[in-house]
Design a protein around this motif. Structure first.
Motif, mmCIF file in Angstrom:
data_model
loop_
_atom_site.group_PDB
_atom_site.id
_atom_site.type_symbol
_atom_site.label_atom_id
_atom_site.label_comp_id
_atom_site.label_asym_id
_atom_site.label_seq_id
_atom_site.Cartn_x
_atom_site.Cartn_y
_atom_site.Cartn_z
ATOM 1 N N GLN A 1 -1.058 -13.466 -5.776
ATOM 2 C CA GLN A 1 -2.039 -13.381 -7.065
ATOM 3 C C GLN A 1 -1.996 -11.846 -7.290
ATOM 4 N N GLY B 1 -6.523 -8.626 -1.124
ATOM 5 C CA GLY B 1 -6.197 -7.725 -0.155
ATOM 6 C C GLY B 1 -5.058 -6.663 -0.756
ATOM 7 N N ALA B 2 -4.196 -7.202 -1.296
ATOM 8 C CA ALA B 2 -3.025 -6.251 -1.873
ATOM 9 C C ALA B 2 -3.559 -5.401 -3.181
ATOM 10 N N ARG C 1 6.457 -12.322 -3.776
ATOM 11 C CA ARG C 1 6.096 -10.929 -3.105
ATOM 12 C C ARG C 1 7.646 -10.205 -3.293
ATOM 13 N N VAL D 1 6.642 5.676 12.897
ATOM 14 C CA VAL D 1 5.737 6.868 13.247
ATOM 15 C C VAL D 1 4.838 6.343 14.374
ATOM 16 N N GLU E 1 9.368 3.711 7.172
ATOM 17 C CA GLU E 1 9.299 2.204 7.459
ATOM 18 C C GLU E 1 10.028 1.931 8.710
ATOM 19 N N ASP F 1 -4.367 -2.617 4.463
ATOM 20 C CA ASP F 1 -4.963 -3.394 5.288
ATOM 21 C C ASP F 1 -5.059 -2.584 6.816
ATOM 22 N N ALA G 1 0.828 -1.236 0.141
ATOM 23 C CA ALA G 1 0.125 -0.069 -0.051
ATOM 24 C C ALA G 1 0.937 1.161 0.142
HETATM 25 C C1 LIG Z 1 -2.169 -15.891 3.536
HETATM 26 C C2 LIG Z 1 -2.468 -14.658 2.948
HETATM 27 C C3 LIG Z 1 -2.429 -14.595 1.284
HETATM 28 C C4 LIG Z 1 -2.780 -13.513 0.715
HETATM 29 N N1 LIG Z 1 -2.643 -13.662 -0.626
HETATM 30 C C5 LIG Z 1 -3.190 -12.544 -1.243
HETATM 31 C C6 LIG Z 1 -3.094 -12.254 -2.827
HETATM 32 O O1 LIG Z 1 -3.052 -13.338 -3.556
HETATM 33 N N2 LIG Z 1 -3.421 -11.366 -3.597
HETATM 34 C C7 LIG Z 1 -3.668 -10.292 -2.855
HETATM 35 O O2 LIG Z 1 -4.009 -9.192 -3.487
HETATM 36 N N3 LIG Z 1 -3.765 -10.113 -1.344
HETATM 37 C C8 LIG Z 1 -3.413 -11.087 -0.816
HETATM 38 N N4 LIG Z 1 -3.156 -11.223 0.553
HETATM 39 C C9 LIG Z 1 -3.385 -9.708 1.273
HETATM 40 C C10 LIG Z 1 -2.194 -9.034 1.255
HETATM 41 O O3 LIG Z 1 -1.107 -9.752 1.522
HETATM 42 C C11 LIG Z 1 -2.518 -7.775 2.071
HETATM 43 O O4 LIG Z 1 -3.677 -7.140 2.032
HETATM 44 C C12 LIG Z 1 -1.281 -6.750 1.701
HETATM 45 O O5 LIG Z 1 0.084 -7.037 1.877
HETATM 46 C C13 LIG Z 1 -1.310 -5.499 2.711
HETATM 47 O O6 LIG Z 1 -0.501 -4.515 2.109
HETATM 48 P P1 LIG Z 1 -0.317 -3.508 3.247
HETATM 49 O O7 LIG Z 1 0.989 -2.529 2.584
HETATM 50 O O8 LIG Z 1 -1.551 -2.583 3.615
HETATM 51 O O9 LIG Z 1 0.112 -3.998 4.466
HETATM 52 P P2 LIG Z 1 1.442 -4.622 5.026
HETATM 53 O O10 LIG Z 1 1.838 -5.333 4.115
HETATM 54 O O11 LIG Z 1 1.375 -5.320 6.360
HETATM 55 O O12 LIG Z 1 2.567 -3.387 5.425
HETATM 56 C C14 LIG Z 1 2.749 -2.549 6.452
HETATM 57 C C15 LIG Z 1 3.884 -2.004 6.411
HETATM 58 O O13 LIG Z 1 3.846 -1.006 7.431
HETATM 59 C C16 LIG Z 1 5.111 -1.205 8.425
HETATM 60 N N5 LIG Z 1 4.629 -0.389 9.564
HETATM 61 C C17 LIG Z 1 3.731 -0.775 10.559
HETATM 62 N N6 LIG Z 1 3.641 0.162 11.440
HETATM 63 C C18 LIG Z 1 4.304 1.286 11.302
HETATM 64 C C19 LIG Z 1 4.573 2.493 11.628
HETATM 65 N N7 LIG Z 1 4.155 2.893 12.864
HETATM 66 N N8 LIG Z 1 5.492 3.212 11.076
HETATM 67 C C20 LIG Z 1 6.245 2.967 10.110
HETATM 68 N N9 LIG Z 1 5.967 1.717 9.453
HETATM 69 C C21 LIG Z 1 5.028 0.962 9.874
HETATM 70 C C22 LIG Z 1 5.343 -2.568 8.379
HETATM 71 O O14 LIG Z 1 6.694 -2.756 9.018
HETATM 72 C C23 LIG Z 1 4.955 -2.875 7.201
HETATM 73 O O15 LIG Z 1 6.200 -2.633 6.236
HETATM 74 C C24 LIG Z 1 -3.046 -12.413 1.205
HETATM 75 C C25 LIG Z 1 -2.964 -12.141 2.586
HETATM 76 C C26 LIG Z 1 -2.783 -13.394 3.506
HETATM 77 C C27 LIG Z 1 -2.460 -13.394 4.896
#
Ligand SMILES: Cc1cc2nc3c(=O)[nH]c(=O)nc-3n(C[C@H](O)[C@H](O)[C@H](O)COP(=O)(O)OP(=O)(O)OC[C@H]3O[C@@H](n4cnc5c(N)ncnc54)[C@H](O)[C@@H]3O)c2cc1C
Length: 418
Positions: A49, A327-328, A110, A135, A36, A315, A17
């Motif tokens: 995927q 989710g991604a 990934r 943060v 980060e 997320d 995200a």
């Molecule tokens: C088993 C499984 C399979 C999945 N398969 C798929 C799929 O095939 N296709 C799909 O689209 N989605 C899939 N998803 C969902 C997808 O993985 C997530 O929705 C996506 O990775 C979320 O990304 P994000 O960047 O929102 O969060 P995250 O990947 O959790 O990234 C958050 C980042 O913020 C950082 N962070 C946290 N707090 C702080 C802070 N206070 N200050 C600075 N940095 C911070 C963390 O270290 C991390 O790097 C799957 C999920 C699971 C559990």
């Protein structure tokens, strides 16, 4: 607000995200500071995927061309009965997906997606990425001030917008809730995420290993294959140019600590696979050790934006169960649309945030419902499973593909068309 602050976007979290948001805002002429908390960027989990609604945006941001050499274009999504290994349904992908949805359906490691996003990021001098930077505080706007703990020092950064892209256990979500309620929250608790009761079990095997060969024998090496069983399903697909297979199995499970990966009793997985084909059980044994991931979701009632210039995406806003593999993709859609809405209303960012949230909520809710439906259907037993199998057979590949047009054929609304 001085001009640099009025163009400055702060982002907490460099997951899918946050990285996508950085590119989308930079593309629209904003300065971006991305914080980060991890000392190094590491991709959590192995495979992902990426459906056409996501790859279309990645193409617009110049990320897709970096990703394509490492990704795989699967031929189809195939559903199989885990007990008999019989094919129950097939949705054509590959060329058919590109024709139907005008963007590829990809499966990738990934780390390859993260690498492709980072390659684009390093080409943009208007984005600064700081690692080892958590943060930890925020004072809402019209100037938003974020406090970050950077390698032991406390640093303040200002901008007109803070994007919380910090995942399911979002600190920004808690900080923004505290700011709304007027309490001086430290963001220590994660009150609005909850364990869904499901565990995801993950393993990656080399294609040329015994487990890889066993998978190629029971599945379809160039497909996304989902094996269905009462109370259990397993999804497997190739990654890393086909040199490895990513496998994720889902079972009910006990609550685990607040972290993505960990240990759970392997008996849970073995028990859930009771009654599946012997070849699949052997495959699961050969593929181990499996890493268990607790699936957490976020309370749907939680606001995603505040008039004081905070927006949650990915997320952090709406972690959902992964049964639609979206989710991604939702995080990528969030990032691109948020940049579009904000850029279209430079004089009134608060109105842009509110309009963006209003536009995004129904889409994200529909996708989450689709995931819940998939889970019900895939874990069904008895007459419900018989009815499911009949439905899938009668529907056929073409109509099963058409049923996904709303999801994969989605396009970001034109800025201003709200
Ligand atoms: C088993 C499984 C399979 C999945 N398969 C798929 C799929 O095939 N296709 C799909 O689209 N989605 C899939 N998803 C969902 C997808 O993985 C997530 O929705 C996506 O990775 C979320 O990304 P994000 O960047 O929102 O969060 P995250 O990947 O959790 O990234 C958050 C980042 O913020 C950082 N962070 C946290 N707090 C702080 C802070 N206070 N200050 C600075 N940095 C911070 C963390 O270290 C991390 O790097 C799957 C999920 C699971 C559990």
């Amino acid at each position: 607000m001085d001009d640099s602050r009025s163009r400055q976007v702060l982002i907490a979290g460099a997951g899918i995200a946050g990285l996508t948001a950085a590119l989308a805002f930079s593309e629209r002429g904003y300065l971006v500071r991305l914080f980060e908390q991890a000392p190094r960027l590491e991709a959590a989990g192995a495979g992902i995927q990426l459906s056409p609604n996501a790859t279309r945006i990645l193409r617009q941001l110049g990320v897709l061309e970096q990703l394509l050499p490492a990704a795989v274009r699967p031929e189809a999504v195939v559903l199989r009965d885990a007990a008999t290994l019989r094919e129950l349904a097939r949705v054509p992908l590959g060329e058919a997906a590109e024709r139907r949805w005008q963007a590829p359906y990809l499966v990738a490691h990934r780390a390859d997606l993260q690498g492709a996003l980072m390659t684009r990021l390093t080409e943009r001098p208007d984005i600064s990425l700081v690692t080892d930077a958590r943060v930890s505080g925020v004072v809402p706007g019209p100037h938003v001030t974020a406090t970050a703990e950077i390698a032991g020092n406390t640093v303040e950064a200002g901008g007109f917008l803070l994007i919380g892209a910090d995942g399911v256990w979002s600190n920004i979500r808690n900080l923004s809730a505290s700011a709304r309620s007027g309490s001086a929250g430290s963001g220590a608790q994660s009150a609005s995420s909850r364990f869904s009761g499901e565990l995801a079990w993950r393993a990656t095997v080399r294609a040329d290993s015994a487990a890889g060969e066993a998978f190629a024998a029971v599945g379809s090496a160039n497909c996304v294959t989902t094996f269905l069983h009462p109370g259990f399903h397993m999804v497997a697909y190739p990654v890393s140019r086909g040199r490895a297979f990513n496998m994720v199995a889902f079972t009910a499970g006990e609550i685990m600590a607040e972290s993505w990966s960990g240990r759970a009793d392997p008996e849970i997985l073995a028990g859930a696979m009771r009654g599946t084909a012997a070849a699949l059980v052997r495959l699961a044994e050969d593929a181990g050790p499996w890493t268990a991931w607790p699936i957490h979701t976020v309370d749907k009632r939680q606001p995603w934006t505040t008039p004081g210039g905070i927006a949650l995406i990915g997320d952090a806003a709406h972690a959902m169960t992964p049964f639609a593999a979206q989710g991604a993709a939702m995080a990528i859609e969030d990032a691109a649309t948020l940049a579009g809405f904000v850029a279209a209303s430079p004089a009134d960012p608060a109105a842009a945030l509110a309009a963006w949230e209003k536009m995004r909520r129904p889409r994200v809710a529909k996708v989450a419902r689709r995931g819940a439906l998939n889970r019900l259907a895939w874990h069904a037993s008895g007459p419900v499973a018989v009815a499911r199998n009949l439905f899938l057979r009668l529907r056929g590949p073409e109509r099963l593909g058409a049923d996904l047009d709303w999801l994969y054929g989605w396009r970001a609304p034109e800025a201003g068309a709200r």
